[in-house]
Design an enzyme around this catalytic site. Sequence first.
Site, PDB file in Angstrom:
ATOM      1  N   SER A 119       0.771  -1.117   0.110  1.00 46.04           N
ATOM      2  CA  SER A 119       0.017   0.052  -0.079  1.00 46.04           C
ATOM      3  C   SER A 119       0.801   1.336  -0.034  1.00 46.04           C
ATOM      4  O   SER A 119       0.440   2.381  -0.106  1.00 46.04           O
ATOM      5  CB  SER A 119      -0.809  -0.105   1.231  1.00 46.04           C
ATOM      6  OG  SER A 119      -0.090   0.039   2.210  1.00 46.04           O
ATOM      7  N   HIS A 140      -2.018  -3.836  -5.847  1.00 44.47           N
ATOM      8  CA  HIS A 140      -2.598  -3.465  -4.499  1.00 44.47           C
ATOM      9  C   HIS A 140      -4.104  -4.000  -4.474  1.00 44.47           C
ATOM     10  O   HIS A 140      -4.816  -2.860  -4.690  1.00 44.47           O
ATOM     11  CB  HIS A 140      -2.255  -1.776  -4.112  1.00 44.47           C
ATOM     12  CG  HIS A 140      -2.912  -1.559  -2.929  1.00 44.47           C
ATOM     13  ND1 HIS A 140      -3.245  -0.374  -2.817  1.00 44.47           N
ATOM     14  CD2 HIS A 140      -3.070  -2.142  -1.692  1.00 44.47           C
ATOM     15  CE1 HIS A 140      -3.609  -0.025  -1.332  1.00 44.47           C
ATOM     16  NE2 HIS A 140      -3.706  -1.313  -0.845  1.00 44.47           N
ATOM     17  N   GLU A 152      -5.363  -1.407  -7.549  1.00 43.29           N
ATOM     18  CA  GLU A 152      -4.265  -0.332  -7.937  1.00 43.29           C
ATOM     19  C   GLU A 152      -3.094  -1.122  -8.717  1.00 43.29           C
ATOM     20  O   GLU A 152      -2.413  -2.221  -7.880  1.00 43.29           O
ATOM     21  CB  GLU A 152      -3.678   0.549  -6.956  1.00 43.29           C
ATOM     22  CG  GLU A 152      -4.973   1.506  -6.399  1.00 43.29           C
ATOM     23  CD  GLU A 152      -3.930   2.531  -5.486  1.00 43.29           C
ATOM     24  OE1 GLU A 152      -4.314   3.694  -5.448  1.00 43.29           O
ATOM     25  OE2 GLU A 152      -3.452   2.167  -4.364  1.00 43.29           O
ATOM     26  N   ASN A 190      -4.539   5.434  -0.907  1.00 42.29           N
ATOM     27  CA  ASN A 190      -3.776   5.693   0.338  1.00 42.29           C
ATOM     28  C   ASN A 190      -3.322   7.004   0.588  1.00 42.29           C
ATOM     29  O   ASN A 190      -3.180   7.589   1.846  1.00 42.29           O
ATOM     30  CB  ASN A 190      -3.037   4.467   0.759  1.00 42.29           C
ATOM     31  CG  ASN A 190      -3.848   3.152   1.186  1.00 42.29           C
ATOM     32  OD1 ASN A 190      -4.992   3.514   1.412  1.00 42.29           O
ATOM     33  ND2 ASN A 190      -3.273   2.075   1.010  1.00 42.29           N
TER      34      ASN A 190
END
Length: 285
Positions: A119, A140, A152, A190
């Site tokens: 992340s 991700h 992702e 994130n």
Amino acid sequence: MKIESVGVIGAGTMGNGIAQVCAVAGLDVVMVDINEAAVQRGLDQISKSLDRLIKKETLTADGKAAALRRIKGSTSYADLKGLGFVIEAATENQAVKEKILKQVDEIVSKDTIIATNTSSLSITKLAALDSNPARFIGMHFFNPPPLMALVEVIRGLQTSDVTHAAIIDMAKRVGKEPITVKNSPGFVVNRILLPMINEAFFVLSEGLASPEDIDAGMKLGCNQPIGPLALADLIGLDTCLAVMEVYFENFSDSKYRPCPLLREMVAAGYLGRKTGRGVYTYHKS
């Protein structure tokens, strides 16, 4: 390049979730962890998760049985030989991931795509450790992988177009919606989410409102399905802190400074749902 077999390193929440998603989509999976107990916990969790899908009538009993047959639990990296794709889903720690990925590189073929489920860590830096960095990529998944639609896909500086195209195709095949992002700490989601959670801890530490009211405010005022403090408990306060530390180190910007209250709670072992206590207290069944 079409991926038919998948290796997942890590049988924890993310690892077993990724293994489940792949198996339900019809891919053969090898799920590896450090000991038999960890592997069995991962397999048990997959079984329970599939049972929940059966109750929701999104999966049949036969579908569950077929998915479980496709998953092989293992404690040996040697079982990753011959697989088309291997994804590392270990803890969010640079040294741990580097050690695992070096071992994988020594075992799999040069054509095997290797991904990391991170992340926040640099895909370019991790790819530099690989003997064939063009085949390395970030993938991700979001927690919990069986339920969250987004993946992702992160290209390092070395990632080839062939690798990227194969992973986009694979993500769609397992029912996910991929977005392509550049390599930068936190990537997209994130990078926005964790500073918001960190700020919620600052608000809490300053006594501006109770945890319940902070979460209610963001749910009712910003239409979020879960408040930032409850989400931190779900993610794990230690994971939130680790990600913020990566941002602070890489950007050298004070806006990413981890909240002292977050640090203190992690030091106390109040890590969220997984320990039964975080911002809130949970009763384990």
